[in-house]
Each structure stands twice: as C-alpha cells, then as structure tokens.
Design an enzyme around this catalytic site. Structure first.
Site, PDB file in Angstrom:
ATOM      1  N   SER A 132      83.830  55.032 -47.894  1.00 24.73           N
ATOM      2  CA  SER A 132      84.155  55.830 -46.726  1.00 24.73           C
ATOM      3  C   SER A 132      82.667  56.170 -45.965  1.00 24.73           C
ATOM      4  O   SER A 132      81.609  56.453 -46.777  1.00 24.73           O
ATOM      5  CB  SER A 132      84.850  57.039 -47.147  1.00 24.73           C
ATOM      6  OG  SER A 132      85.162  57.823 -46.070  1.00 24.73           O
ATOM      7  N   LYS A 187      90.697  57.126 -52.650  1.00 26.83           N
ATOM      8  CA  LYS A 187      90.256  56.682 -51.097  1.00 26.83           C
ATOM      9  C   LYS A 187      91.421  56.609 -50.437  1.00 26.83           C
ATOM     10  O   LYS A 187      91.299  57.404 -49.214  1.00 26.83           O
ATOM     11  CB  LYS A 187      89.814  55.115 -51.111  1.00 26.83           C
ATOM     12  CG  LYS A 187      89.551  54.857 -49.641  1.00 26.83           C
ATOM     13  CD  LYS A 187      88.417  55.761 -49.056  1.00 26.83           C
ATOM     14  CE  LYS A 187      87.788  54.986 -47.742  1.00 26.83           C
ATOM     15  NZ  LYS A 187      88.727  54.468 -46.614  1.00 26.83           N
ATOM     16  N   HIS A 190      91.685  60.586 -49.829  1.00 26.40           N
ATOM     17  CA  HIS A 190      90.632  60.922 -48.885  1.00 26.40           C
ATOM     18  C   HIS A 190      91.090  60.580 -47.238  1.00 26.40           C
ATOM     19  O   HIS A 190      91.096  61.456 -46.562  1.00 26.40           O
ATOM     20  CB  HIS A 190      89.334  59.968 -49.338  1.00 26.40           C
ATOM     21  CG  HIS A 190      88.498  60.024 -48.022  1.00 26.40           C
ATOM     22  ND1 HIS A 190      88.364  59.374 -46.791  1.00 26.40           N
ATOM     23  CD2 HIS A 190      87.197  60.960 -47.985  1.00 26.40           C
ATOM     24  CE1 HIS A 190      87.428  59.805 -46.113  1.00 26.40           C
ATOM     25  NE2 HIS A 190      86.557  60.555 -46.810  1.00 26.40           N
ATOM     26  N   ASN A 191      91.776  59.441 -47.025  1.00 25.32           N
ATOM     27  CA  ASN A 191      92.296  59.130 -45.767  1.00 25.32           C
ATOM     28  C   ASN A 191      93.148  60.113 -45.274  1.00 25.32           C
ATOM     29  O   ASN A 191      93.441  60.534 -44.121  1.00 25.32           O
ATOM     30  CB  ASN A 191      92.483  57.668 -45.634  1.00 25.32           C
ATOM     31  CG  ASN A 191      91.147  56.704 -45.417  1.00 25.32           C
ATOM     32  OD1 ASN A 191      90.211  57.102 -45.881  1.00 25.32           O
ATOM     33  ND2 ASN A 191      91.320  55.389 -45.009  1.00 25.32           N
ATOM     34  N   GLU A 194      91.777  63.183 -44.266  1.00 21.62           N
ATOM     35  CA  GLU A 194      90.982  62.922 -42.872  1.00 21.62           C
ATOM     36  C   GLU A 194      92.011  63.115 -41.993  1.00 21.62           C
ATOM     37  O   GLU A 194      91.830  63.796 -40.825  1.00 21.62           O
ATOM     38  CB  GLU A 194      90.410  61.697 -43.128  1.00 21.62           C
ATOM     39  CG  GLU A 194      89.767  61.192 -41.821  1.00 21.62           C
ATOM     40  CD  GLU A 194      89.434  59.664 -41.810  1.00 21.62           C
ATOM     41  OE1 GLU A 194      89.725  58.881 -40.810  1.00 21.62           O
ATOM     42  OE2 GLU A 194      88.695  59.227 -42.866  1.00 21.62           O
TER      43      GLU A 194
END
Length: 469
Positions: A132, A187, A190-191, A194
């Site tokens: 990222s 990940k 995380h997105n 986001e």
C-alpha cells in the site's frame, strides 16, 4: 554470471508500481533483475528511469531466473487473478526447491491460500504480500504486509524492511502478518477502511458545500486545520490540497464527474464481513455509495422530480462535523479490526493487531496519527474484543458524542446524504445496547418458519411456540 554479480531479487511486471519498487530496492543497495512480458517495456525502463543504476533486464523468464542468487526470490507485480497463476505456472519448471515467489499484487486472499498450499507441495516458498502507498509509496517507502510460508521470511525480511516506509521513530512498516493468506487479507481490510475514510471525508465535504454553503477555499482551510489536529492523516492532507487546486482558473474538483470507480477490494471486505458474520455497516455503506454514484443519469432525473427538506438548522457548525468525523473514523477502524480478528480465529493466523496498526502508521493510504493510539490499545490488551472498549477510544467517543449526533441530525434534516456517518452512529448505538429487538425478530422467524428460539433465562435449549393456538 559470477556469484558476486548475481541479483538479490527479480521482479516481474513493469507497470508504474513495479518500476518504482525496483528503483526503491536499487536505492537501498539491492541488485534487481527486471522482466516484463512485453520486452519493449523492459528496454524503455532500462533506458529511462533505470539508466545508470545496477538494475539489469531480462528478455525471458529463464534469463531472469538465471541472474538470481540462491535461494531465488521472484516478486510478481502483475494483475491479480489468472495472470498470477499463469506466471507461477511458467516459473515453476525454472525454480529449485526452497526458492521463493512473492505476489505483491492486490490478490484475493482466497487465491493466496490456494497458491500457498499448492506451492508448498512443490517445495516452493510462497508469500502473498499486501503493498500500500500507491506510486509514491512504492518509490520511497510503502507499507508492506507479507504473509504465507513463514520459512521465507528470514530470506526476505532485510530487503523488504529496508524498502518499507519508516515511522518517525525509525520503525519499518513491514512485519510478518501470518501464514498463507493473512497478508492479503490484512491488505484487503486496509482497503476497506480506506473506502470508509474516503466516504466519511466526502460526506463532510458535501455537508460543508451543500448545507453550510462553504466555498472550496473555505473548505481547504478547514481540512488543512483538521490535518494539524486529531484528524491528521494522509487522506485529510490530500483533500486539503485537492480543494485548493485550480485548472485554468477554475477549481479542478468542480470539473470532475461525480461518478466513483473502484477496483473491488472494498467490495471483497464487505462480502467477507457477511461471510464471517461481522457487522461492517460503515465500510459496506461506503461501497454502496460508490454504486449509487454510478447512477448519474438516474440521479439527475430524480433531482428534478423528488423533493427534499426545508432549510438547514441555523446552528449547524463545522466544529460539530469535525467531532462526527473523528468518532465515525473510530467506528470504521473498530469494525475493520474485528473482521481481522474473526478471520485470524477461523484460519489460525495468530495475527498481532498491534503490529498491524504499526504496519499502517506510515507509507500506506490510511496512514495517520490515529494509528499510534490503536497500536497502544492492542499492545495494552492483545485480547481486546473491540477498539471501542479501550479506555482511550471509549473516552474519545463519549466526548465527541453530542456533536456527532447533532451533526448527523443536521445533515439529515438538510437532506444531505451521510450514509457512512449515520451507519457509524447506528453501529455504536447497537453495540452499546444490552437488549436489542432481535427477540421479536426471533419470534417472527419461529411464527412463520418454526425456526425456534432460545430463552433469556439462558441455556442452549431451543423452543417453538404454536403462535395460532
């Protein structure tokens, strides 16, 4: 080639992310071999950005592998999905037992699980690594989330911690996450966070613009001030920059069509939350909001026919909105970490949530000062069930609560859609409510389908009532 001239790692896929990672590795003193399926891309890279460096090119996978020191380390930066499987199949005959393949793309963690097991049987060590930070992060220091075969970690740790972003204390934002698909799962979350952060910021922008009638310049100053306080983060910072930017004397943001795109990782997060039975309404609303934005022509027609409310309440303020954004962001992270916890339990990943917060403190898109407190919360209590139960965040929410409720109500009364802000508040109220109306729901299910129910008195026994005696 002599042993001294062999490369430390090979990288396949020379799109911008791949090129920038290679240049980053070169800057840190590592010798890298580069390969792209279209040879002209490799040639252009070597003649351009890589000119004058120790980076070497390869015109075939065999040539790439031949230039690597043992155990060979090959990183894939190709499109997620079938392309990753295709490259792995082509590589396998060229590799030896103990060699390492690292998938740095946005792969679905289930694909990473499958590949880990399949390659383990072939004595190839496989790592699925979330990356990222975008192009800038790849070039100067990304957040890296490696998972897979733990036996590969000692071989790649030094290199990837060297190229990773560093916190102000010098700590690398790269640490082992867990076995098989853990890295790509983290990940993915995380997105998802986001997506939530971006939606919350966009709703705040919409409220200031449509309800408070603020100009882009006014909003620029608000976001710039927020970035110096508790809301400090990369996304707040770039929002301030965006609102100030002009093209031909006109604010650039006003020229952009309000129709959002997405690559799918936010949707994956929502789907997995449903599969694991984890309430993730804020991030899911962020995904749905992107879907709704795509209905541009329908919305233009609806705007001519459907009426909204009257004037905004006179006492609506930016200060209330700031507190609402801070509280809602807390909810977003709380939901994301619960999803990671649930997956870790199911797959026996043994993920250190404090370490996950550390990975995101620099380099990545959701990097913020906020993550320092999250890391502290999980360091103090590794078994913390929900971030909201940490003393620091419980107090933060309590302090923000009056303004949070008022700002959300103000937006709704003004007819400004704030699905993420509102769902965050509803999640909080649901989570803090000892008795929810699900007892009535269970009675309904038993009435029409004899699905049975448990009693408040306790026990695992289930009961059925003949409701129409």
């Amino acid at each position: 080639m002599s042993e001294q001239s062999l490369c430390d790692i090979g990288l396949i896929g020379l799109a911008v992310m791949g090129q920038n990672l290679i240049l980053n590795m070169n800057d840190r003193g590592y010798r890298v071999a580069a390969y792209n399926r279209t040879g002209s891309v490799t040639t252009a890279f070597l003649a351009g950005e890589a000119k004058g460096t120790k980076i070497v090119g390869a015109d075939s996978l065999q040539a790439l592998v031949d230039q690597l020191a043992s155990p060979r380390k090959v990183m894939l930066m190709v499109k997620a999905g079938k392309a990753v499987d295709a490259v792995i199949e082509q590589l396998l005959p060229l590799l030896n037992d103990g060699d390492i393949i690292i998938d740095g793309g946005n792969s679905n963690y289930e694909d990473t699980q499958r590949r880990s097991l399949a390659l383990q049987q072939k004595n190839i060590r496989f790592v699925g690594m979330g990356v990222s930070g975008g192009e800038e992060g790849a070039r100067h220091g990304p957040s890296l989330m490696p998972g897979g075969d733990i036996n590969a970690w000692p071989e790649i740790k030094e290199l990837f911690q060297a190229i990773a972003a560093k916190t102000e204390q010098g700590e690398p934002c790269c640490e082992w996450v867990g076995k098989n698909g853990a890295g790509h799962f983290v990940k993915m979350v995380h997105n998802g966070i986001e997506y939530g952060d971006m939606q919350l910021i966009c709703e705040s922008y919409h409220f200031m613009k449509s309800a408070l009638n603020m100009s882009n310049d006014d909003m620029h100053h608000v976001f710039a001030a927020w970035d110096k306080g508790a809301l400090n983060s990369y996304l707040i910072e770039i929002t301030a920059d965006i609102l100030a930017h002009k093209t031909d004397g006109e604010h650039t943001v006003d020229r952009i069509l309000d129709k959002a795109g997405q690559k799918g990782t936010g949707k994956w997060t929502a789907i997995n939350a449903l599969d694991f039975g984890v309430p993730l309404p804020l991030i899911t609303e962020a995904v749905f909001s992107r879907f709704l934005s795509s209905l541009k022509s329908e919305r233009v027609g609806a705007a001519k026919k459907l009426k909204g409310p009257g004037p905004l309440p006179a006492n609506a303020t930016v200060e209330d909105l700031e507190q609402a954004l801070l509280a809602s962001r807390t909810i977003s992270y709380a939901q994301g970490f619960v999803l990671i916890q649930r997956a870790a339990e199911q797959f026996e990943w043994d993920i250190d949530l404090a370490a996950v917060a550390q990975l995101w403190r620099a380099g990545c898109i959701i990097r913020s000062a906020f993550l320092t407190d999250i890391r502290a919360a999980f360091t103090n209590n590794p078994q913390l069930q929900n971030l909201l139960l940490d003393d620091h965040f419980a107090k933060l929410i309590d302090n923000a609560q009056p303004a949070w409720r008022k700002a959300t109500c103000d937006a709704l009364m003004a007819g400004v859609p704030v699905p993420a802000l509102a769902s965050a508040l509803c999640y909080y109220d649901g989570y803090r409510t000892a008795t929810l109306p699900a007892n009535l729901l269970q009675a309904q299910r038993d009435y029409f389908g004899a699905h049975r129910y448990q009693l408040q008195a306790g026990g695992d026994d289930t009961y059925h009532t003949e409701w129409q005696e």
